[in-house]
Design an enzyme around this catalytic site. Structure first.
Site, PDB file in Angstrom:
ATOM      1  N   GLY A  15       0.831  -1.208   0.000  1.00 13.02           N
ATOM      2  CA  GLY A  15       0.000   0.000   0.000  1.00 13.02           C
ATOM      3  C   GLY A  15       0.864   1.255   0.000  1.00 13.02           C
ATOM      4  N   ARG A  76       1.229  -5.320  -5.259  1.00 14.49           N
ATOM      5  CA  ARG A  76       1.408  -6.494  -4.399  1.00 14.49           C
ATOM      6  C   ARG A  76       1.585  -7.671  -5.355  1.00 14.49           C
ATOM      7  NH1 ARG A  76      -2.859  -3.684  -1.399  1.00 14.49           N
ATOM      8  NH2 ARG A  76      -1.966  -2.946   0.540  1.00 14.49           N
ATOM      9  N   ASP A 107       5.270  -4.878   6.124  1.00 16.09           N
ATOM     10  CA  ASP A 107       5.845  -6.167   6.545  1.00 16.09           C
ATOM     11  C   ASP A 107       5.793  -7.238   5.452  1.00 16.09           C
ATOM     12  OD1 ASP A 107       3.142  -6.337   6.800  1.00 16.09           O
ATOM     13  OD2 ASP A 107       3.139  -7.167   8.826  1.00 16.09           O
ATOM     14  N   THR A 130       4.148   2.703   5.494  1.00 14.34           N
ATOM     15  CA  THR A 130       2.724   2.333   5.594  1.00 14.34           C
ATOM     16  C   THR A 130       2.064   3.320   6.547  1.00 14.34           C
ATOM     17  OG1 THR A 130       1.151   0.755   6.594  1.00 14.34           O
ATOM     18  CG2 THR A 130       3.427   0.546   7.293  1.00 14.34           C
ATOM     19  N   ASP A 132      -0.254   2.609   8.540  1.00 13.38           N
ATOM     20  CA  ASP A 132      -0.801   1.912   9.718  1.00 13.38           C
ATOM     21  C   ASP A 132       0.089   1.944  10.960  1.00 13.38           C
ATOM     22  OD1 ASP A 132      -2.944   1.315   8.175  1.00 13.38           O
ATOM     23  OD2 ASP A 132      -2.496  -0.801   7.909  1.00 13.38           O
ATOM     24  N   ASP A 134       2.283  -0.114  11.933  1.00 16.48           N
ATOM     25  CA  ASP A 134       2.239  -1.415  12.607  1.00 16.48           C
ATOM     26  C   ASP A 134       3.523  -2.228  12.404  1.00 16.48           C
ATOM     27  OD1 ASP A 134       1.844  -1.772   9.912  1.00 16.48           O
ATOM     28  OD2 ASP A 134       0.178  -3.166  10.107  1.00 16.48           O
ATOM     29  N   ARG A 176      -5.923  -2.154   9.372  1.00  9.18           N
ATOM     30  CA  ARG A 176      -6.441  -3.513   9.232  1.00  9.18           C
ATOM     31  C   ARG A 176      -6.201  -4.336  10.496  1.00  9.18           C
ATOM     32  NH1 ARG A 176      -4.452  -5.546   3.787  1.00  9.18           N
ATOM     33  NH2 ARG A 176      -2.574  -4.805   4.801  1.00  9.18           N
TER      34      ARG A 176
END
Ligand code: F6P
Length: 328
Positions: A15, A76, A107, A130, A132, A134, A176
């Site tokens: 992403g 992706r 990741d 990213t 996120d 995360d 997510r």
């Protein structure tokens, strides 16, 4: 003695996130600074498999530090998950005399990079990109700060209409598997409740809490919900439950979606991207491989890729408590 590096490749994968362009610029200019060549790979691992490369010099990255998205495009790749795909990618890198690869992504992209290194011994370095946030081994991933500002701006606007109509709004934000965006923007946007995957509030407690808020004189409310929250099947089920179990509130849902991934990177993300690019290239030049660069205690640090992939970023419990107190 590590092999002398004369040429590096850089790609963006997974992403997109604001700051990826600033990181590409930094990688390319750090290569130029050290008199080594740099090539950009289009569409992440897809372009690596197809040999879709472009020579990049310092001037080729002008005017992009302030642009969202990624000039190298992103993808992706399913084929890179196969040995045959990775063999094709390796062949193209060798044919083009590339000595090391910088991967800007999340990741999943780092997992690909690690396997690639294990199979071919090819030097790789990760830059976490990213929204996120995360990824273990950095307090901030590229794009997180920009996304926070985008979301807070949206919450502020929704609050105007919420208070004009005495409404309760559920606002879904990205994340997510992680609640970092929801938790931070919920606090900054003055949300009454924040729902994140790391903490299960439960529907009943949510309704109790919203009812308590009403009794203290609140006429409108904002609930920020992380995309990955498990409280309902989805945010619309949550709305239905509250509609049925709470009287007197007109409930609405707003899903912010992919607008959170776009836009010009914030000052913070531009600086972070510039620092990460320098650290990534110079680490490869020092003979290091299989690391991710990250921001830890205000410094650029390296974390082994396998740890960055497997390690869990913890939610900020203190922020969670602040959010509880603020919604009193
Ligand atoms: O970039 C990560 C993320 O923003 C997640 O929070 C979200 O679930 C996902 O991307 C959606 O991305 P896409 O629509 O590209 O699959």
């Amino acid at each position: 003695m590590p092999k002398l590096i004369k040429k590096l490749a850089v790609l963006t994968s997974g992403g997109d996130s604001p700051g990826m362009n600033a990181a590409i610029r930094s990688v390319v200019r750090t290569c130029a600074y050290h008199n080594i060549q740099c090539i950009g790979v289009y569409r992440g691992y897809e372009g690596l498999i197809e040999g879709d490369f472009k020579e990049m010099d310092a001037r080729s990255v002008r005017g992009i530090i302030n642009k969202g998205g990624t000039i190298l495009k992103s993808a992706r790749s399913k084929e890179f998950r196969t040995k045959e795909g990775r063999q094709k990618a390796h062949k193209h890198l060798i044919e083009n005399n590339v000595d090391g690869l910088v991967v800007i992504g999340g990741d999943g992209s780092f997992t690909g990079a690690l396997i690639f290194n294990q199979e071919f011994g090819f030097p790789v370095m990760g830059i976490p990109g990213t929204i996120d946030n995360d990824i273990f081994g950095t307090s901030h991933t590229l794009g997180f700060d920009t996304a926070l500002n985008t979301v807070v701006d949206a919450i502020d606007k929704i609050r105007d209409t919420a208070s004009s109509h005495n409404r309760l709004f559920f606002i879904e934000v990205m994340g997510r598997d992680a609640g970092h965006i929801a938790l931070n923007t919920g606090v900054a946007g003055g949300a009454e409740e924040i729902l994140i995957p790391e903490e299960d509030l439960g529907m009943e407690r949510l309704v109790d809490s919203l009812n308590r808020s009403r009794k203290t004189g609140k006429t409108s409310s904002i609930v920020v919900v992380a995309e990955g929250d498990k409280i309902g099947k989805n945010i619309f089920e949550l709305k239905d439950y509250v509609d049925q179990n709470m009287e007197g509130y007109d409930v609405r849902v707003s899903v912010l979606g992919h607008m959170q991934r776009g836009g010009p990177p914030s000052c913070f993300d531009r600086v972070l991207a510039s620092r990460m690019g320098v650290k990534a290239v110079e680490s490869l030049l020092e003979g290091k491989t299989n690391f991710m660069v990250g921001l830890l205690n205000s410094k650029m640090e390296l974390t082994p890729l396998d740890k960055a992939i497997k390690g869990k970023t913890k939610i900020n419990l203190e922020l969670l408590r602040v959010s509880d107190i603020m919604s009193t």
